[in-house]
Design an enzyme around this catalytic site. Structure first.
Site, PDB file in Angstrom:
ATOM      1  N   GLU A  53      25.770   0.204  22.663  1.00 17.20           N
ATOM      2  CA  GLU A  53      26.264  -1.041  23.280  1.00 17.20           C
ATOM      3  C   GLU A  53      27.282  -0.774  24.396  1.00 17.20           C
ATOM      4  O   GLU A  53      28.341  -1.402  24.452  1.00 17.20           O
ATOM      5  CB  GLU A  53      26.866  -1.958  22.211  1.00 17.20           C
ATOM      6  CG  GLU A  53      25.841  -2.477  21.224  1.00 17.20           C
ATOM      7  CD  GLU A  53      26.385  -3.520  20.262  1.00 17.20           C
ATOM      8  OE1 GLU A  53      27.614  -3.785  20.280  1.00 17.20           O
ATOM      9  OE2 GLU A  53      25.594  -4.067  19.476  1.00 17.20           O
ATOM     10  N   GLU A  63      19.235  -2.702  16.317  1.00 19.97           N
ATOM     11  CA  GLU A  63      20.115  -3.543  15.500  1.00 19.97           C
ATOM     12  C   GLU A  63      19.558  -4.961  15.511  1.00 19.97           C
ATOM     13  O   GLU A  63      19.418  -5.561  16.576  1.00 19.97           O
ATOM     14  CB  GLU A  63      21.561  -3.571  16.015  1.00 19.97           C
ATOM     15  CG  GLU A  63      22.358  -2.311  15.745  1.00 19.97           C
ATOM     16  CD  GLU A  63      23.831  -2.450  16.121  1.00 19.97           C
ATOM     17  OE1 GLU A  63      24.383  -3.573  15.990  1.00 19.97           O
ATOM     18  OE2 GLU A  63      24.421  -1.447  16.552  1.00 19.97           O
ATOM     19  N   GLN A 104      22.530  -4.015   8.418  1.00 19.94           N
ATOM     20  CA  GLN A 104      22.375  -2.609   8.091  1.00 19.94           C
ATOM     21  C   GLN A 104      21.619  -2.483   6.775  1.00 19.94           C
ATOM     22  O   GLN A 104      20.911  -3.414   6.407  1.00 19.94           O
ATOM     23  CB  GLN A 104      23.743  -1.953   8.057  1.00 19.94           C
ATOM     24  CG  GLN A 104      24.414  -1.934   9.433  1.00 19.94           C
ATOM     25  CD  GLN A 104      25.737  -1.186   9.451  1.00 19.94           C
ATOM     26  OE1 GLN A 104      26.043  -0.399   8.574  1.00 19.94           O
ATOM     27  NE2 GLN A 104      26.546  -1.481  10.450  1.00 19.94           N
TER      28      GLN A 104
END
Length: 502
Positions: free
Chosen positions: A172, A291, A351
């Site tokens: 990111e 993600e 996650q």
């Protein structure tokens, strides 16, 4: 209401990369400590890993696991996590304002991956560090021996190289919140030079460069264009991230957000094609959606924990407790990835344990499946093979996100061995069953193997350590196959799996 679908054996989207069902573990909250690793736990093995968690992870059959971050990696010194545990430093993690004891590092993580039947997808720090630390990390992990870093790994007790093939170049880096945040040009240049150095060691590596943290970033999608302008030839994939929330408590708007995900993938696919044409390249960069998940239930709790300014060890951060409504959303996300498997080659649920995760644990106590565990399980188990291009004709609705959102969200996968066909279907309608009518073309002699249904009278129903099966799949037998058609009544707000032998 009725929805007509045509499923033709020859109408193919793509061969699905099994890595579409990968996962993610970050040094954040209780993902590592109290999640996968708890030496004092009754189920702990000789290495301190929780066997109950390992059982649940193996059941998901997740091919790769991304590690060690996430925001955490952008100020992480990988050397802190190797060597004798008694000599490892305790550091302050600036990303999540916690203390990191470094009792788990790359060597232990690779050992855990072997036990969990998964493979490591490692990230290098391109925030506070750069090319030199990345190449040293690679040499430490992958060189057999006879050099400083490889011999150091051997000294630490791991004589064989880890042979990690999949690497993320930072995390990111478009985000102002990121330690070492960079402009697209700065990051693209650094990623390109890092990639060249890593390929100098091993040309067969697969390298993932950072795309946009989400599609609402002010720099999106120009970020991807600028980054790929710099490193298209040296990269293999570009990463995208997206999280989903229903803060306004509007179910139809919430479930329509999968259409935003589809637009995100379509847009970046267009950027890839543009840069490919501009570069006169034969290579097509893939998308690594490394993600994704629902994330909003724990936001207020997280603010309170982080506001205490006490640098805690493994606090209960980002511990979303998922409800039945989230099953429908996760089912829709997975359907989108299947339908866009021509672009998305890798995807990592974020996650895996405790931190916005399908698996939840108690310290010293139970481990259980959260509600969203089940759609991920079924997609991972039966969503491998060839994604089919379905023709769908049914009722739609308008939402804040998009107009003409289909009430039926459906994908289909023809298995790798050609012997089965699986439909994953979400009925988004709040109070009306959908009569599903699928015309099968090229699938003569199809028979029903299994029909799975998930539904619940309370959208906010959750699973807990004491009641772990409040929301769970059940086998039903409402689907019928006759005259080359599959017919089934899909309950309102339901997730469904229909498996056929073909």
């Amino acid at each position: 209401m009725k929805t007509n679908v045509v499923a033709h054996r020859d109408f193919r989207i793509a061969t699905i990369d099994a890595r579409l069902y990968s996962s993610f573990l970050e040094h954040l909250g209780r993902a590592i400590y109290g999640g996968i690793y708890e030496p004092g736990h009754p189920t702990a093995d000789e290495d301190g890993f929780r066997r109950d968690v390992l059982d649940l992870v193996r059941e998901l059959d997740t091919p790769y696991c991304r590690y060690p971050g996430g925001n955490f990696v952008s100020a992480y010194n990988w050397e802190d996590g190797v060597g004798p545990r008694s000599e490892r430093p305790v550091r302050l993690d600036l990303a999540w304002r916690t203390r990191e004891a470094n009792q788990i590092g790359v060597n232990e993580f690779v050992d855990w991956c072997k036990k969990a039947n998964t493979k490591p997808m490692l990230a290098v720090n391109l925030g506070s560090r750069g090319l030199d630390a990345a190449r040293n990390f690679l040499e430490y992990c992958n060189h057999p021996g006879g050099t400083y870093w490889s011999d150091l790994r051997r000294k630490h007790g791991w004589s064989n190289p880890h042979d990690v093939k999949l690497w993320c170049l930072g995390n990111e880096m478009d985000g102002p919140w990121q330690v070492g945040h960079k402009s697209a040009y700065e990051y693209g240049r650094l990623a390109d030079e890092t990639a060249k150095a890593m390929r100098g060691f091993d040309k067969s590596l697969e390298l993932v460069v950072c795309g946009s943290s989400n599609s609402d970033m002010k720099t999106y999608p120009d970020w991807e264009a600028q980054v790929l302008e710099q490193c298209y030839d040296s990269a293999d994939h570009i990463s995208l991230h997206m999280y989903f929330a229903n803060r306004e408590k509007n179910t139809l708007n919430y479930l329509a957000r999968a259409t935003k995900l589809d637009r995100y993938i379509t847009t970046i696919g267009g950027v890839i094609d543009y840069i490919k044409a501009k570069k006169r390249s034969k290579k097509t960069i893939g998308i690594s959606f490394d993600e994704w998940n629902v994330w909003y239930h724990s936001n207020q709790q997280d603010k309170e924990i982080l506001a205490r300014d006490e640098w805690p060890d493994a606090p209960h951060l980002l511990e979303d407790v998922y409800n039945f409504e989230d099953v429908l959303q996760v089912g829709g996300i997975l359907n989108t990835f299947i339908r866009r498997s021509d672009r998305v080659r890798i995807a990592c649920i974020a996650q895996l344990v405790n931190v916005i995760a399908p698996i939840m644990t108690e310290d010293g106590g139970a481990a259980w499946r959260q509600t969203i565990y089940y759609p991920f399980y079924y997609a991972s188990r039966y969503g491998r093979g060839t994604a089919l291009q379905l023709v769908v004709d049914g009722p739609t609705y308008d939402s804040d996100e998009e107009n003409d959102v289909p009430y039926l969200d459906v994908s289909a996968v023809h298995s790798e061995d050609g012997r089965s066909l699986t439909f994953f279907a979400v009925n988004r309608h709040p109070d009306t069953a959908l009569d599903l009518d699928v015309r099968l073309e090229g699938f003569a002699g199809a028979r029903l193997i299994e029909q799975v249904e998930m539904t619940h009278g309370d959208l906010e129903a959750v699973n807990t350590a004491r009641q772990p099966k409040t929301v769970a799949p059940v086998n039903v037998e409402t689907a019928k196959i006759e005259d080359g058609r599959v017919r089934a009544a899909l309950k309102p707000l339901s997730y469904n799996v229909i498996r056929l032998s073909v």
